[in-house]
Design an enzyme around this catalytic site. Structure first.
Site, PDB file in Angstrom:
ATOM      1  N   THR A  32       0.828  -1.209   0.000  1.00 54.36           N
ATOM      2  CA  THR A  32       0.000   0.000   0.000  1.00 54.36           C
ATOM      3  C   THR A  32       0.857   1.251   0.000  1.00 54.36           C
ATOM      4  O   THR A  32       0.465   2.284  -0.529  1.00 54.36           O
ATOM      5  CB  THR A  32      -0.910  -0.024   1.251  1.00 54.36           C
ATOM      6  OG1 THR A  32      -1.741  -1.157   1.148  1.00 54.36           O
ATOM      7  CG2 THR A  32      -1.772   1.218   1.346  1.00 54.36           C
ATOM      8  N   TYR A  45      -8.244   0.782  -3.623  1.00 55.64           N
ATOM      9  CA  TYR A  45      -6.992   1.243  -4.229  1.00 55.64           C
ATOM     10  C   TYR A  45      -6.255   0.021  -4.745  1.00 55.64           C
ATOM     11  O   TYR A  45      -6.646  -1.114  -4.500  1.00 55.64           O
ATOM     12  CB  TYR A  45      -6.124   1.972  -3.188  1.00 55.64           C
ATOM     13  CG  TYR A  45      -5.593   1.034  -2.125  1.00 55.64           C
ATOM     14  CD1 TYR A  45      -6.393   0.650  -1.057  1.00 55.64           C
ATOM     15  CD2 TYR A  45      -4.313   0.480  -2.216  1.00 55.64           C
ATOM     16  CE1 TYR A  45      -5.935  -0.247  -0.104  1.00 55.64           C
ATOM     17  CE2 TYR A  45      -3.848  -0.406  -1.267  1.00 55.64           C
ATOM     18  CZ  TYR A  45      -4.654  -0.766  -0.220  1.00 55.64           C
ATOM     19  OH  TYR A  45      -4.208  -1.660   0.712  1.00 55.64           O
ATOM     20  N   THR A 111       1.613  -4.472   4.196  1.00 55.57           N
ATOM     21  CA  THR A 111       1.413  -4.817   5.607  1.00 55.57           C
ATOM     22  C   THR A 111       0.910  -6.248   5.810  1.00 55.57           C
ATOM     23  O   THR A 111       1.063  -6.804   6.891  1.00 55.57           O
ATOM     24  CB  THR A 111       0.407  -3.851   6.270  1.00 55.57           C
ATOM     25  OG1 THR A 111      -0.834  -3.932   5.568  1.00 55.57           O
ATOM     26  CG2 THR A 111       0.908  -2.426   6.263  1.00 55.57           C
ATOM     27  N   ASP A 112       0.297  -6.830   4.766  1.00 56.61           N
ATOM     28  CA  ASP A 112      -0.382  -8.124   4.960  1.00 56.61           C
ATOM     29  C   ASP A 112       0.547  -9.247   5.395  1.00 56.61           C
ATOM     30  O   ASP A 112       0.189 -10.064   6.241  1.00 56.61           O
ATOM     31  CB  ASP A 112      -1.101  -8.552   3.666  1.00 56.61           C
ATOM     32  CG  ASP A 112      -2.345  -7.711   3.385  1.00 56.61           C
ATOM     33  OD1 ASP A 112      -2.704  -6.864   4.230  1.00 56.61           O
ATOM     34  OD2 ASP A 112      -2.951  -7.907   2.317  1.00 56.61           O
ATOM     35  N   LYS A 184       0.439  -7.854  12.782  1.00 57.96           N
ATOM     36  CA  LYS A 184      -0.594  -6.924  12.315  1.00 57.96           C
ATOM     37  C   LYS A 184      -1.876  -7.219  13.088  1.00 57.96           C
ATOM     38  O   LYS A 184      -2.366  -8.343  13.065  1.00 57.96           O
ATOM     39  CB  LYS A 184      -0.803  -7.094  10.808  1.00 57.96           C
ATOM     40  CG  LYS A 184      -1.784  -6.086  10.226  1.00 57.96           C
ATOM     41  CD  LYS A 184      -1.917  -6.223   8.706  1.00 57.96           C
ATOM     42  CE  LYS A 184      -2.862  -5.158   8.172  1.00 57.96           C
ATOM     43  NZ  LYS A 184      -3.031  -5.205   6.716  1.00 57.96           N
ATOM     44  N   GLU A 305      -2.381 -30.247  27.467  1.00 57.91           N
ATOM     45  CA  GLU A 305      -3.620 -31.040  27.438  1.00 57.91           C
ATOM     46  C   GLU A 305      -3.490 -32.244  26.509  1.00 57.91           C
ATOM     47  O   GLU A 305      -4.433 -33.000  26.344  1.00 57.91           O
ATOM     48  CB  GLU A 305      -4.804 -30.172  27.024  1.00 57.91           C
ATOM     49  CG  GLU A 305      -5.268 -29.220  28.121  1.00 57.91           C
ATOM     50  CD  GLU A 305      -6.614 -28.593  27.805  1.00 57.91           C
ATOM     51  OE1 GLU A 305      -7.613 -29.314  27.662  1.00 57.91           O
ATOM     52  OE2 GLU A 305      -6.641 -27.355  27.685  1.00 57.91           O
TER      53      GLU A 305
HETATM   54  N1  ASP Z   1      -2.630  -5.633   0.681  1.00 62.14           N
HETATM   55  C1  ASP Z   1      -1.629  -4.659   1.001  1.00 62.14           C
HETATM   56  C2  ASP Z   1      -0.287  -5.351   1.030  1.00 62.14           C
HETATM   57  O1  ASP Z   1       0.008  -6.046   1.940  1.00 62.14           O
HETATM   58  C3  ASP Z   1      -1.938  -4.010   2.289  1.00 62.14           C
HETATM   59  C4  ASP Z   1      -0.930  -3.006   2.766  1.00 62.14           C
HETATM   60  O2  ASP Z   1       0.179  -2.846   2.303  1.00 62.14           O
HETATM   61  O3  ASP Z   1      -1.278  -2.306   3.738  1.00 62.14           O
HETATM   62  O4  ASP Z   1       0.468  -5.188   0.148  1.00 62.14           O
END
Ligand code: ASP
Length: 348
Positions: A32, A45, A111-112, A184, A305
């Protein structure tokens, strides 16, 4: 003559300053942070639209804190991060870290899957020099885009002497996280990255770095894992466990060639009886089984367990399923013995 002397003095000062600045290479992979949207205020986006030079030029303040140059490794949404890109990235980082004209590295990433890439890199990069991943939750075209300040802070961390020997780090929203701990936690919030179990390594505020902790486990220059000569990684699948979960997906993974299985289990890594039976089938085929938990924080212990000793299972300890999978894939390059794999989970 007086004028010429002043010009020479200024030029000298500029050159001396440039020489003193840390040399940081930015490796861009997409995400992103390199995304764009048709308007400044919409959720939709596309990731990975903007190249590394545009990312760098969007933050002219970088010139004041580092001598920065960029390379494009990939330009993808990190939901499509792959072994091929991981290996390319890790090998390039090791090459760059071996050069005298590189003091630190910043990786821009989606971020993923950033928490997985960061953990992979902290296990296979070989230097005390800082390696820092950064990202954004909002695309580069958004109102209040978070990418530029994250890049500025990441470069400040990568160029900071105190960052040496702290393993691969993630910088986002003013926090510095250890690759092993970071997760995340929100699908949309800018404050998404947390280190829930042990807290972050420190903070970075408009480039001012303040550390409060060190990584708790072996990493980078101390790690025994390497990508030298490596062209692929063993298949390890993560299987979700839930109310009344059947075992057939586990059996399918084994029959499809998985060399390891990580369970995203209940509570302290618990499993339904049907899944335990299917995992015994996996063990009979030599597949290594790691019990992790779908619960975000805590410790998955041995023999709580169920009888790991008898079943030949490995407990993930502090690692969440996505990170347990990364470590298991590297461990499988060395051994399929559950006792030795368990040792790796204690060490890394
Ligand atoms: N889908 C995006 C990615 O991981 C989300 C992000 O970057 O926030 O590339």
């Amino acid at each position: 003559m007086k004028r010429l002397t002043s010009v020479i003095v200024i030029l000298f000062a500029v050159c001396a300053n440039a020489k003193d600045l840390p040399k940081v290479v930015i490796l861009a992979t997409g995400g992103t942070i390199a995304g764009s949207a048709p308007t400044e205020v919409q959720a939709g986006y596309q990731s990975g639209q903007v190249g590394v030079d545009i990312l760098i030029n969007a933050v002219p303040q970088l010139k004041e804190i580092a001598d920065v140059r960029g390379e494009q490794i990939s330009n993808i949404g990190s939901q499509n991060m792959s072994d091929e890109i991981w290996l390319k990235l890790a090998k390039r980082i090791n090459e760059l870290l071996g050069q005298d004209d590189v003091d630190g590295i910043v990786i821009t990433h989606g971020t993923d899957t950033m928490e997985e890439t960061a953990y992979f890199l902290t296990l296979v990069t070989k230097s005390k020099k800082p390696v820092v991943l950064t990202c954004s939750m909002r695309p580069s075209t958004a109102l209040s885009a978070d990418g530029p300040l994250n890049i500025f802070n990441a470069v400040a961390v990568a160029g900071n002497k105190d960052s040496e020997g702290r393993g691969v780090m993630v910088v986002a929203n003013d926090r510095i996280h250890s690759a092993r701990e970071v997760v995340k936690t929100s699908t949309t919030a800018v404050e998404t990255f947390m280190s829930p179990l042990v807290g972050s390594l420190g903070t970075v505020n408009y480039g001012v770095v303040n550390y409060v902790d060190l990584p708790h486990k072996k990493n980078t220059y101390e790690s025994e894992f390497s990508v030298d000569g490596l062209t692929s990684l063993p298949r390890v699948d993560i299987i979700a466990i839930y109310e009344d979960a059947p075992g057939d997906l586990i059996k399918a993974a084994v029959d499809l060639g998985a060399k390891g299985i990580v369970t995203s289990g209940l509570g302290n890594g618990n499993l339904t009886d049907a899944c335990i039976e299917a995992l015994q089938y996996a063990r009979s085929k030599g597949v290594v089984v790691v019990r992790a938990s779908r619960v975000l924080t805590g410790f998955v212990g041995r023999n709580v367990e169920l009888d790991d000793d008898k079943l030949g299972f490995v407990a993930s300890y502090e690692l969440i399923p996505s990170k347990a999978r990364v470590l298991l894939r590297l461990a499988l390059l060395k051994t399929s013995d559950p006792t030795s794999v368990q040792e790796y989970f204690a060490t890394y």
